[in-house]
Design an enzyme around this catalytic site. Structure first.
Site, PDB file in Angstrom:
ATOM      1  N   ASP A  24       4.559  15.652  11.478  1.00 22.08           N
ATOM      2  CA  ASP A  24       4.785  15.173  10.115  1.00 22.08           C
ATOM      3  C   ASP A  24       3.493  15.219   9.304  1.00 22.08           C
ATOM      4  O   ASP A  24       3.111  14.248   8.656  1.00 22.08           O
ATOM      5  CB  ASP A  24       5.376  13.757  10.153  1.00 22.08           C
ATOM      6  CG  ASP A  24       6.125  13.419   8.863  1.00 22.08           C
ATOM      7  OD1 ASP A  24       6.369  14.346   8.048  1.00 22.08           O
ATOM      8  OD2 ASP A  24       6.448  12.232   8.667  1.00 22.08           O
ATOM      9  N   LEU A  68       0.826  -1.211   0.000  1.00 21.45           N
ATOM     10  CA  LEU A  68       0.000   0.000   0.000  1.00 21.45           C
ATOM     11  C   LEU A  68       0.855   1.252   0.000  1.00 21.45           C
ATOM     12  O   LEU A  68       0.437   2.302  -0.437  1.00 21.45           O
ATOM     13  CB  LEU A  68      -0.900   0.009   1.234  1.00 21.45           C
ATOM     14  CG  LEU A  68      -1.895  -1.145   1.338  1.00 21.45           C
ATOM     15  CD1 LEU A  68      -2.600  -1.105   2.683  1.00 21.45           C
ATOM     16  CD2 LEU A  68      -2.913  -1.078   0.213  1.00 21.45           C
ATOM     17  N   GLY A 106       6.040   3.725   4.561  1.00 21.15           N
ATOM     18  CA  GLY A 106       5.899   4.771   5.579  1.00 21.15           C
ATOM     19  C   GLY A 106       7.225   5.135   6.193  1.00 21.15           C
ATOM     20  O   GLY A 106       8.284   4.778   5.669  1.00 21.15           O
ATOM     21  N   GLY A 107       7.141   5.847   7.297  1.00 23.22           N
ATOM     22  CA  GLY A 107       8.315   6.381   7.970  1.00 23.22           C
ATOM     23  C   GLY A 107       9.352   5.318   8.260  1.00 23.22           C
ATOM     24  O   GLY A 107      10.539   5.556   8.103  1.00 23.22           O
ATOM     25  N   PHE A 108       8.923   4.152   8.649  1.00 20.83           N
ATOM     26  CA  PHE A 108       9.932   3.163   9.047  1.00 20.83           C
ATOM     27  C   PHE A 108       9.736   1.795   8.422  1.00 20.83           C
ATOM     28  O   PHE A 108      10.311   0.821   8.851  1.00 20.83           O
ATOM     29  CB  PHE A 108      10.014   3.055  10.567  1.00 20.83           C
ATOM     30  CG  PHE A 108       8.749   2.621  11.243  1.00 20.83           C
ATOM     31  CD1 PHE A 108       8.377   1.289  11.244  1.00 20.83           C
ATOM     32  CD2 PHE A 108       7.931   3.552  11.874  1.00 20.83           C
ATOM     33  CE1 PHE A 108       7.223   0.893  11.886  1.00 20.83           C
ATOM     34  CE2 PHE A 108       6.777   3.140  12.510  1.00 20.83           C
ATOM     35  CZ  PHE A 108       6.418   1.814  12.517  1.00 20.83           C
ATOM     36  N   GLY A 109       8.864   1.680   7.446  1.00 20.18           N
ATOM     37  CA  GLY A 109       8.718   0.358   6.855  1.00 20.18           C
ATOM     38  C   GLY A 109       7.692   0.369   5.743  1.00 20.18           C
ATOM     39  O   GLY A 109       7.217   1.419   5.318  1.00 20.18           O
ATOM     40  N   THR A 110       7.383  -0.823   5.303  1.00 18.66           N
ATOM     41  CA  THR A 110       6.483  -0.986   4.189  1.00 18.66           C
ATOM     42  C   THR A 110       5.083  -1.301   4.706  1.00 18.66           C
ATOM     43  O   THR A 110       4.934  -2.009   5.697  1.00 18.66           O
ATOM     44  CB  THR A 110       6.974  -2.143   3.301  1.00 18.66           C
ATOM     45  OG1 THR A 110       8.363  -1.910   3.038  1.00 18.66           O
ATOM     46  CG2 THR A 110       6.217  -2.201   2.004  1.00 18.66           C
ATOM     47  N   VAL A 111       4.076  -0.756   4.047  1.00 20.92           N
ATOM     48  CA  VAL A 111       2.694  -0.977   4.474  1.00 20.92           C
ATOM     49  C   VAL A 111       2.031  -1.951   3.517  1.00 20.92           C
ATOM     50  O   VAL A 111       2.032  -1.755   2.309  1.00 20.92           O
ATOM     51  CB  VAL A 111       1.913   0.352   4.518  1.00 20.92           C
ATOM     52  CG1 VAL A 111       0.515   0.111   5.067  1.00 20.92           C
ATOM     53  CG2 VAL A 111       2.643   1.383   5.352  1.00 20.92           C
ATOM     54  N   LYS A 144       1.829  -2.254   8.794  1.00 25.62           N
ATOM     55  CA  LYS A 144       3.103  -1.575   8.556  1.00 25.62           C
ATOM     56  C   LYS A 144       4.192  -2.361   9.261  1.00 25.62           C
ATOM     57  O   LYS A 144       4.227  -2.428  10.489  1.00 25.62           O
ATOM     58  CB  LYS A 144       3.021  -0.139   9.090  1.00 25.62           C
ATOM     59  CG  LYS A 144       4.256   0.679   8.799  1.00 25.62           C
ATOM     60  CD  LYS A 144       3.953   2.167   8.740  1.00 25.62           C
ATOM     61  CE  LYS A 144       3.786   2.771  10.120  1.00 25.62           C
ATOM     62  NZ  LYS A 144       3.567   4.239  10.065  1.00 25.62           N
TER      63      LYS A 144
END
Ligand SMILES: *[C@@H]1O[C@H](CO)[C@@H](O)[C@H](O)[C@H]1NC(C)=O
Ligand SMILES: *[C@@H]1O[C@H](CO)[C@@H](O)[C@H](O)[C@H]1NC(C)=O
Ligand SMILES: *[C@@H]1O[C@H](CO)[C@@H](O)[C@H](O)[C@H]1NC(C)=O
Ligand SMILES: *[C@@H]1O[C@H](CO)[C@@H](O)[C@H](O)[C@H]1NC(C)=O
Ligand SMILES: *[C@@H]1O[C@H](CO)[C@@H](O)[C@H](O)[C@H]1NC(C)=O
Ligand SMILES: *[C@@H]1O[C@H](CO)[C@@H](O)[C@H](O)[C@H]1NC(C)=O
Ligand SMILES: *[C@@H]1O[C@H](CO)[C@@H](O)[C@H](O)[C@H]1NC(C)=O
Ligand SMILES: *[C@@H]1O[C@H](CO)[C@@H](O)[C@H](O)[C@H]1NC(C)=O
Ligand SMILES: *[C@@H]1O[C@H](CO)[C@@H](O)[C@H](O)[C@H]1NC(C)=O
Length: 818
Positions: free
Chosen positions: A633, A514, A517-522, A535
């Site tokens: 953010d 999808l 994001g800030g620290f990984g894949t969604v 996430k």
């Protein structure tokens, strides 16, 4: 007390002794329970022909015992077994009955040294919520019983034994008999008074127990009677009781009996009210020149004359008022000198009990909490008898208040109670519930929507369970209206069994990404049937873990319709991730940049609504949380859209809480996304809520124009705010607004929107509006746009412009939700 009564008490029935046999007795309306009898057993008592059943289905506590062999041999069969209650203060039977019916209820006890301790216990007996009697014994081998006539209002009754620290309570027999003709027989002036049996005899359709009584001043009259020999009345004293009568030896003397009330030993007055039922039947065919007539006096106060007619039962009832004397005397005086001396065939005396001071739990609440008890098999607690009353024995974790003559359950705390499986639907039937704490259990399944039905709910805590699904918009609405506080809702999900929890493994194996994001894949996935966004933390991300923890902590406590809900999280060695509700239309950035094929460009109304939704989410972080939270953010990729293009703000990995309420800023390393970052914050390192306002302004400019934030180089001259400023200088609003709208917007609202956005991106932070101002303005804009679209003023401007109320609840350091 018992002794005194036994010695001095009355009742007469000539020399007739215990009549045991009641052949063919109609047992409809009889409930006869032999306490302690093995489950499913029953027997017919040989003397009475009455069928006794086991108590197992009426109680879920206590232990079965038997009396000593000697006592077993010398007592009726129903005294062999008993149920003893070594655990818990109050233990109760729950017996289904016919509601609004007058019952004769009898509880019998024979100690019979069942526990081998040879120590007579003493404990209290309750009828429902009402104190009935203190059970006291004089002799291990002598049974005692208590009777009461009471109109049962509910369709069940509790009979409870209460441990007073003076021995283990127990019970041998419970018998209940319906008294017909409730309106006539045994009526008491006030329906809340009950008649407690003070003394009784035996053998009749109501199974009253009659006892013989004799006095040396008396002589006996008798005649064989069958029930067909005389005309009966509603009290139905049986023939066997009536066929003997007492009369004074001295025909001119009065017929007397007296007894001492068991009141307070130091006081000559007692506060008990008594009811007397005197039964008369002329047993002799009197010659025409003879009558039998007499006057009844109680403690010297005389009543009317009674004149007897052969074979016609007469019952007189009398009342001795409360505040009577301790020594009491009933006397029957011949009324005329030529009359025959007075007689009496039978007498019943009742002590009135005032039950008006204690009210029951309302039936629906009692039924619901009983079902909850069953569903969760709550038995380690004191959940016995009435849930709310009496106060001293009310169910642990339950709080109640009186409403409309009943107690209603207002608070239920089942925190740390080892609850498993789903949240019981019966909870939603506790209509007056204000506070519900189900935290720290093993509850699973989705957060049920029926919680919305709890109109009075003000506090809900579901923390630390295995629940999934998000909090419904209705509950979030209540929260933002300030009428409900949601505590710590989010679940730790077992990620090692990821594949069980996310059964559509293929989907979560991540075929559909999808976003990043800030620290990984969604990823897109499912838990049960719920679509979720997962996430996952990329293992290489060092900062990611801190952001993960920050976001979990925040989303556990912060709930709003316009903030993404956390469904759960997993935090294990190789699986660290956040599970959110799924937002079908992805993020706002995709729609503005045209990167998506999801249909037409957003129209002006959609854009205003999305801006308002995001603004509300942000305003909530600033004003609804205490201490306030700075998102840090805010950008278009962090605004997610559901299937109806309603928006939620997401990604709280960088969010910061003010250390304390009243703080004006947080000092922190600059973090955020270029273009959206507040220039003042970049230079000062002082983070304030106005930094979010700036970012929101940038988002809003992008919503209005559809243009990128920065074109080409990263300097301010290419920033969207500068570009809009120069376009505005030309004075043509149509140049500013996204050309894809093809002019389909109202220029007044467009001007107003641009003004709001430009104020928000003002270089000097103090000159920027607060989010609450922006929310207010946006509501008005949206209302105006809707009014234009519907070509009328039908729209209730008022609804949309209503101020969101702010209600701060706690001084906790952690942000809370309003
Ligand atoms: C009593 O009867 C019920 C229903 O028939 C049965 O389920 C239960 O096991 C029986 N209990 C005993 C102790 O026999
Ligand atoms: C009493 O009534 C309730 C509902 O009316 C029923 O669920 C329960 O099984 C009954 N109990 C007994 C012992 O018959
Ligand atoms: C108890 O009652 C039994 C039977 O009525 C009698 O034999 C016994 O003496 C009594 N015991 C005491 C201590 O009164
Ligand atoms: C008792 O009185 C009520 C109302 O006065 C009436 O509805 C009911 O039928 C009466 N019951 C009997 C048994 O007469
Ligand atoms: C109770 O009555 C007796 C005799 O009538 C009298 O002597 C005594 O003082 C009274 N006690 C009280 C507490 O009134
Ligand atoms: C009643 O009448 C009978 C005879 O019929 C008579 O023997 C008796 O003395 C009378 N009794 C009274 C009290 O008049
Ligand atoms: C519920 O009970 C626990 C202790 O068992 C307590 O810590 C908690 O504060 C209670 N919840 C409420 C809402 O009172
Ligand atoms: C949640 O469920 C998992 C297994 O399904 C279990 O190991 C864990 O103890 C549960 N957590 C709670 C708080 O009950
Ligand atoms: C955001 O809140 C508004 C009401 O204030 C609501 O209409 C809208 O549906 C919410 N957004 C989402 C995605 O639920």
């Amino acid at each position: 007390m018992a002794k005194m009564i036994a010695n001095s008490l009355l009742l007469l029935l000539g020399a007739l002794s215990f009549i045991a046999r009641i052949q063919g007795q109609d047992q409809s309306g009889f409930i006869s329970i032999d306490c302690g009898l093995p489950e499913n057993s029953s027997y017919t008592e040989k003397n009475t022909g009455i069928n006794y059943i086991s108590d197992a289905k009426f109680i879920d506590s206590g232990v079965t015992k038997t009396v000593s062999a000697q006592d077993k041999a010398t007592h009726q069969q129903y005294f062999s077994y008993l149920r003893s209650f070594p655990y818990g203060t109050r233990n109760c039977y729950r017996i289904n009955v016919t509601s609004v019916t007058r019952y004769l209820i009898r509880a019998s006890f024979l100690y019979g040294n069942y526990d081998g301790l040879n120590k007579l216990p003493q404990f209290d007996l309750y009828l429902g919520v009402h104190y009935w009697e203190t059970v006291k014994f004089t002799n291990s081998s002598v049974s005692i019983n208590y009777e009461i006539i009471h109109t049962l209002t509910l369709d069940y009754i509790h009979i409870c034994m209460v441990n007073k620290g003076t021995g283990t309570p127990f019970i041998s027999v419970i018998e209940m008999r319906i008294l017909n003709n409730v309106n006539i027989t045994y009526t008491t002036p006030d329906p809340s008074t009950s008649l407690a049996r003070f003394r009784r005899y035996k053998d009749d359709p109501y199974d009253r127990i009659w006892e013989p009584y004799w006095d040396d001043e008396w002589t006996e009259l008798s005649g064989r009677l069958s029930n067909d020999d005389f005309s009966q009345n509603d009290f139905k004293p049986p023939a066997v009781v009536l066929e003997t009568a007492a009369t004074p030896i001295n025909p001119t003397a009065s017929l007397d009996f007296h007894w001492e009330d068991d009141g307070d030993a130091d006081n000559n007055e007692t506060h008990h009210q008594y009811f007397f039922y005197l039964h008369f039947l002329e047993l002799q065919k009197l010659p025409a020149n003879q009558t039998r007539s007499f006057k009844i006096t109680i403690n010297g106060i005389s009543g009317d004359n009674v004149e007897l007619i052969y074979a016609d039962v007469i019952t007189r009832h009398r009342l001795r008022p409360p505040y009577g004397l301790k020594k009491n005397r009933i006397s029957l005086f011949r009324s005329e000198s030529d009359s025959l001396p007075p007689i009496i065939n039978a007498l019943e005396i009742y002590l009135a009990k005032d039950f008006s001071s204690q009210i029951d739990t309302q039936k629906d609440d009692a039924d619901a909490i009983t079902n909850i008890k069953r569903a969760y098999r709550v038995d380690s607690r004191n959940w016995q008898g009435d849930p709310c009353a009496p106060e001293a024995y009310k169910w642990q974790g339950v709080e109640c208040s009186p409403f409309d003559g009943f107690l209603r359950i207002t608070s239920l705390n089942l925190s740390s109670s080892g609850l498993t499986e789903r949240i019981a639907a019966d909870i939603s039937k506790l209509a007056m519930l204000k506070s519900l704490d189900l935290s720290d259990n093993g509850l699973s399944g989705i957060i049920p929507s029926f919680l919305e039905q709890l109109q009075s709910l003000e506090y809900l805590n579901l923390a630390n369970n295995n629940l999934t699904g998000s909090v419904s918009n209705e509950l979030l609405q209540k929260q933002s209206d300030g009428v409900l506080s949601l505590r710590d809702i989010a679940a730790s999900i077992d990620c090692s069994s990821n594949y069980n929890l996310l059964p559509k493994k293929e989907a979560i194996c991540f075929d559909k990404i999808l976003g990043r994001g800030g620290f990984g894949t969604v990823y897109h996935g499912f838990i049960e049937d719920i679509q979720v966004a997962v996430k996952m933390l990329s293992l290489s991300s060092v900062q990611g873990y801190q952001q993960f923890v920050a976001e979990v902590k925040l989303l556990m406590r912060v709930h709003h319709r316009n903030l993404t809900s956390l469904i759960g999280y997993c935090n294990e060695e190789t699986n660290i991730g956040l599970i959110y509700e799924y937002m079908a239309n992805g993020n706002l950035d995709e729609h503005l940049s045209g990167k998506t094929n999801r249909g037409k460009p957003l129209n002006w109304e959609d854009r205003l609504r999305i801006a308002l939704d995001a603004a509300q989410g942000l305003e909530y972080l600033h004003n609804g949380c205490k201490p306030p939270i700075i998102h840090r953010d805010v950008k278009c990729t962090n605004i997610l859209l559901n299937e109806n293009f309603h928006a939620k703000l997401s990604d709280f990995g960088l969010s910061k809480c003010f250390a304390a309420e009243g703080d004006t800023h947080v000092s922190t390393i600059v973090a955020g996304t270029p273009g959206y970052l507040d220039p003042e914050y970049t230079t000062s390192n002082r983070l304030t809520e106005k930094s979010d306002v700036y970012s929101f302004g940038v988002v809003f400019l992008r919503i209005i124009t559809g243009q990128s934030v920065i074109i080409g180089r990263e300097d301010m001259t290419h920033h969207i705010s500068q570009r809009v400023k120069s376009m505005l200088a030309e004075g043509d609003i149509t140049k500013v607004v996204d050309s894809r709208l093809q002019g389909n917007f109202d220029s007044n609202t467009a001007w107003r929107a641009v003004e709001i956005a430009m104020a928000a991106v003002c270089a000097i932070s103090v000159e920027r509006p607060y989010m609450s101002d922006i929310v207010k303005e946006l509501k008005e804009c949206l209302a105006a746009e809707l009014a234009r679209k519907h070509n009328s003023c039908v729209l209730q401007n008022k609804d949309l412009s209503e101020q969101v109320s702010v209600n701060l609840i706690s001084t906790d350091m952690t942000p809370l939700a309003r």
